[in-house]
Scaffold this active site. Sequence first.
Site, PDB file in Angstrom:
ATOM      1  N   ASN A  11       1.121   3.817  10.623  1.00  0.00           N
ATOM      2  CA  ASN A  11       0.383   4.038  11.855  1.00  0.00           C
ATOM      3  C   ASN A  11       0.788   3.377  13.102  1.00  0.00           C
ATOM      4  O   ASN A  11       1.231   2.297  13.112  1.00  0.00           O
ATOM      5  CB  ASN A  11      -1.225   4.180  11.574  1.00  0.00           C
ATOM      6  CG  ASN A  11      -1.526   2.523  11.481  1.00  0.00           C
ATOM      7  OD1 ASN A  11      -1.538   2.118  10.127  1.00  0.00           O
ATOM      8  ND2 ASN A  11      -1.946   2.017  12.514  1.00  0.00           N
TER       9      ASN A  11
ATOM     10  N   ALA B  14       2.478  -2.230   4.275  1.00  0.00           N
ATOM     11  CA  ALA B  14       2.241  -1.044   5.255  1.00  0.00           C
ATOM     12  C   ALA B  14       1.799  -1.923   6.487  1.00  0.00           C
ATOM     13  O   ALA B  14       1.080  -2.879   6.381  1.00  0.00           O
ATOM     14  CB  ALA B  14       0.961  -0.271   4.850  1.00  0.00           C
TER      15      ALA B  14
ATOM     16  N   HIS C 186      -3.748   0.164  -4.898  1.00  0.00           N
ATOM     17  CA  HIS C 186      -2.720  -1.015  -5.476  1.00  0.00           C
ATOM     18  C   HIS C 186      -3.219  -0.800  -7.055  1.00  0.00           C
ATOM     19  O   HIS C 186      -4.342  -0.947  -7.147  1.00  0.00           O
ATOM     20  CB  HIS C 186      -3.397  -2.332  -4.972  1.00  0.00           C
ATOM     21  CG  HIS C 186      -2.711  -2.738  -3.728  1.00  0.00           C
ATOM     22  ND1 HIS C 186      -3.507  -1.978  -2.272  1.00  0.00           N
ATOM     23  CD2 HIS C 186      -2.016  -3.336  -2.974  1.00  0.00           C
ATOM     24  CE1 HIS C 186      -2.756  -2.378  -1.349  1.00  0.00           C
ATOM     25  NE2 HIS C 186      -2.018  -3.162  -1.587  1.00  0.00           N
TER      26      HIS C 186
ATOM     27  N   SER D 104       0.891  -1.178   0.096  1.00  0.00           N
ATOM     28  CA  SER D 104      -0.074   0.046   0.225  1.00  0.00           C
ATOM     29  C   SER D 104       0.994   1.343  -0.069  1.00  0.00           C
ATOM     30  O   SER D 104       1.637   1.521   0.751  1.00  0.00           O
ATOM     31  CB  SER D 104      -0.956   0.144   1.243  1.00  0.00           C
ATOM     32  OG  SER D 104      -1.691  -1.081   1.316  1.00  0.00           O
TER      33      SER D 104
ATOM     34  N   HIS E 232      -7.483   4.490   6.354  1.00  0.00           N
ATOM     35  CA  HIS E 232      -6.540   3.862   5.393  1.00  0.00           C
ATOM     36  C   HIS E 232      -6.012   5.134   4.604  1.00  0.00           C
ATOM     37  O   HIS E 232      -5.118   4.768   4.043  1.00  0.00           O
ATOM     38  CB  HIS E 232      -7.534   3.248   4.460  1.00  0.00           C
ATOM     39  CG  HIS E 232      -7.003   2.372   3.336  1.00  0.00           C
ATOM     40  ND1 HIS E 232      -6.119   1.606   3.518  1.00  0.00           N
ATOM     41  CD2 HIS E 232      -7.116   2.315   1.927  1.00  0.00           C
ATOM     42  CE1 HIS E 232      -5.523   0.776   2.355  1.00  0.00           C
ATOM     43  NE2 HIS E 232      -6.308   1.536   1.622  1.00  0.00           N
TER      44      HIS E 232
ATOM     45  N   TYR F  82      -8.646 -10.186   2.916  1.00  0.00           N
ATOM     46  CA  TYR F  82      -9.864  -9.506   3.263  1.00  0.00           C
ATOM     47  C   TYR F  82     -10.714  -9.073   1.855  1.00  0.00           C
ATOM     48  O   TYR F  82     -11.920  -8.722   2.140  1.00  0.00           O
ATOM     49  CB  TYR F  82      -9.583  -8.326   4.110  1.00  0.00           C
ATOM     50  CG  TYR F  82      -8.671  -7.168   3.459  1.00  0.00           C
ATOM     51  CD1 TYR F  82      -9.255  -6.204   2.318  1.00  0.00           C
ATOM     52  CD2 TYR F  82      -7.344  -7.160   3.794  1.00  0.00           C
ATOM     53  CE1 TYR F  82      -8.251  -5.519   1.768  1.00  0.00           C
ATOM     54  CE2 TYR F  82      -6.684  -6.216   3.071  1.00  0.00           C
ATOM     55  CZ  TYR F  82      -7.083  -5.351   1.960  1.00  0.00           C
ATOM     56  OH  TYR F  82      -6.504  -4.338   1.592  1.00  0.00           O
ATOM     57  N   GLU F  83     -10.227  -9.382   0.949  1.00  0.00           N
ATOM     58  CA  GLU F  83     -10.722  -8.809  -0.404  1.00  0.00           C
ATOM     59  C   GLU F  83     -11.542 -10.442  -0.939  1.00  0.00           C
ATOM     60  O   GLU F  83     -12.391 -10.284  -1.868  1.00  0.00           O
ATOM     61  CB  GLU F  83      -9.873  -8.712  -1.616  1.00  0.00           C
ATOM     62  CG  GLU F  83      -9.184  -7.464  -1.185  1.00  0.00           C
ATOM     63  CD  GLU F  83      -7.988  -7.237  -2.439  1.00  0.00           C
ATOM     64  OE1 GLU F  83      -8.346  -6.793  -3.599  1.00  0.00           O
ATOM     65  OE2 GLU F  83      -6.943  -7.447  -2.257  1.00  0.00           O
TER      66      GLU F  83
ATOM     67  N   HIS G 121      -5.616  -9.462  -1.382  1.00  0.00           N
ATOM     68  CA  HIS G 121      -5.516  -9.826   0.210  1.00  0.00           C
ATOM     69  C   HIS G 121      -6.672 -10.685   0.689  1.00  0.00           C
ATOM     70  O   HIS G 121      -7.604 -10.861  -0.106  1.00  0.00           O
ATOM     71  CB  HIS G 121      -5.748  -8.703   1.185  1.00  0.00           C
ATOM     72  CG  HIS G 121      -4.599  -7.560   0.904  1.00  0.00           C
ATOM     73  ND1 HIS G 121      -4.780  -6.674  -0.464  1.00  0.00           N
ATOM     74  CD2 HIS G 121      -3.437  -7.141   1.308  1.00  0.00           C
ATOM     75  CE1 HIS G 121      -3.743  -5.999  -0.323  1.00  0.00           C
ATOM     76  NE2 HIS G 121      -3.121  -6.152   0.676  1.00  0.00           N
TER      77      HIS G 121
ATOM     78  N   MET H  41      -2.093  -6.957   7.115  1.00  0.00           N
ATOM     79  CA  MET H  41      -3.030  -8.032   6.636  1.00  0.00           C
ATOM     80  C   MET H  41      -2.593  -8.576   5.557  1.00  0.00           C
ATOM     81  O   MET H  41      -3.558  -9.114   4.663  1.00  0.00           O
ATOM     82  CB  MET H  41      -4.160  -7.086   6.103  1.00  0.00           C
ATOM     83  CG  MET H  41      -4.797  -6.263   7.503  1.00  0.00           C
ATOM     84  SD  MET H  41      -6.135  -5.382   7.131  1.00  0.00           S
ATOM     85  CE  MET H  41      -6.494  -4.118   8.287  1.00  0.00           C
ATOM     86  N   SER H  42      -1.127  -8.832   5.245  1.00  0.00           N
ATOM     87  CA  SER H  42      -0.655  -9.453   3.906  1.00  0.00           C
ATOM     88  C   SER H  42       0.575 -10.369   4.265  1.00  0.00           C
ATOM     89  O   SER H  42       1.146 -10.744   5.452  1.00  0.00           O
ATOM     90  CB  SER H  42      -0.294  -8.376   2.895  1.00  0.00           C
ATOM     91  OG  SER H  42       0.806  -7.559   3.509  1.00  0.00           O
TER      92      SER H  42
HETATM   93  N1  HPA Z   1      -3.386  -2.794  11.251  1.00  0.00           N
HETATM   94  C1  HPA Z   1      -3.236  -3.887  10.412  1.00  0.00           C
HETATM   95  N2  HPA Z   1      -2.904  -3.711   9.162  1.00  0.00           N
HETATM   96  C2  HPA Z   1      -2.417  -2.350   8.948  1.00  0.00           C
HETATM   97  C3  HPA Z   1      -2.086  -1.310  10.047  1.00  0.00           C
HETATM   98  C4  HPA Z   1      -2.599  -1.783  11.196  1.00  0.00           C
HETATM   99  O1  HPA Z   1      -2.809  -0.708  12.114  1.00  0.00           O
HETATM  100  N3  HPA Z   1      -1.842  -0.428   9.332  1.00  0.00           N
HETATM  101  C5  HPA Z   1      -1.284  -0.612   8.177  1.00  0.00           C
HETATM  102  N4  HPA Z   1      -1.836  -1.996   7.612  1.00  0.00           N
END
Ligand code: HPA
Length: 288
Positions: free
Chosen positions: A247, A125, A73, A42, A259, A97-98, A95, A223-224
């Site tokens: 973050n 990320a 993406h 990302s 996001h 989650y998709e 991912h 998440m990846s």
């Molecule tokens: N949690 C999960 N996935 C992420 C985060 C997070 O805080 N930041 C970027 N991808």
Amino acid sequence: MPKTVIELDEYKRAEQAAGHILSCLAAKPHLGTPKIAVVLGSGLGDFANDLKDSVQIPYEEIPHFPHSTAVGHAGRLVVGKLGQLTVAAMQGRVHQYEGYTAKQASFPMRVFGLMGIKAVILTNAAGGINLAFGQGALVLISDHINLQSANPLIGPNDDRFGPRFPDMTEAYNRKYRRIAVDEAARLGFTLHEGVYAALSGPSYETPAEIRYLRTIGADLVGMSTVPEVIVARHMGITVMAISCVTNMAAGVTDKTINHEEVLEIGRQVRGKFIALLNAVMPRIAENL
Ligand code: HPA
């Protein structure tokens, strides 16, 4: 009469995808075939735009290749020159989650393996759990904890890809990590190391989940990446992975997570990130 659908097995699908990519590369024979690949997470896709004399292949043109739907993406494979080195770069990934399975999310690693890729650098990320990391920090992944409730190797094992029970003791190559820390120091910044916990998402974690993750030894959350690492290691591809802490994880500060900010921080560290990749890739390639 009912139509008979003959499903190709994963190996054949990966062969077709690899064959398509190699036939696209044949248009620029001086590129040769890449031995090193990078997956850009990302907000980190810009690296591929700097590759010279590149061939760009949208994922939807590659047979069986999963397409990404996530914002940030681009969804294409770029093969081009970084100095003397030919590099394959994935601008975007899919991912869980998709709605993709772990097998689908990691299918590009199968394709890379059959194309002759020997080393892959995965980037992402991530949320920072370790308080020593600040927003925008780059962190080398030293190990992972898979909490995605799936493993891409579940199902019959195809021995042509790798063994039934692959070892994961040193999934993230120690020598490559040393090179990355070294090159970051040369560039004038500290590259932290940490353990990455992979969750399915797409909701960000709760503060209680982050406290739990810290307790079990995680420094980063995302998440990846983990399905790709498992499949790459299954095929004997050497792995390095770098997170951008976009973050601090939920509850670490009193800020909420969104996001857009994740993408924006990714863009802000782009220069540092690209400089690191530019420095690390030729050194990794020396030993392929
Ligand atoms: N949690 C999960 N996935 C992420 C985060 C997070 O805080 N930041 C970027 N991808």
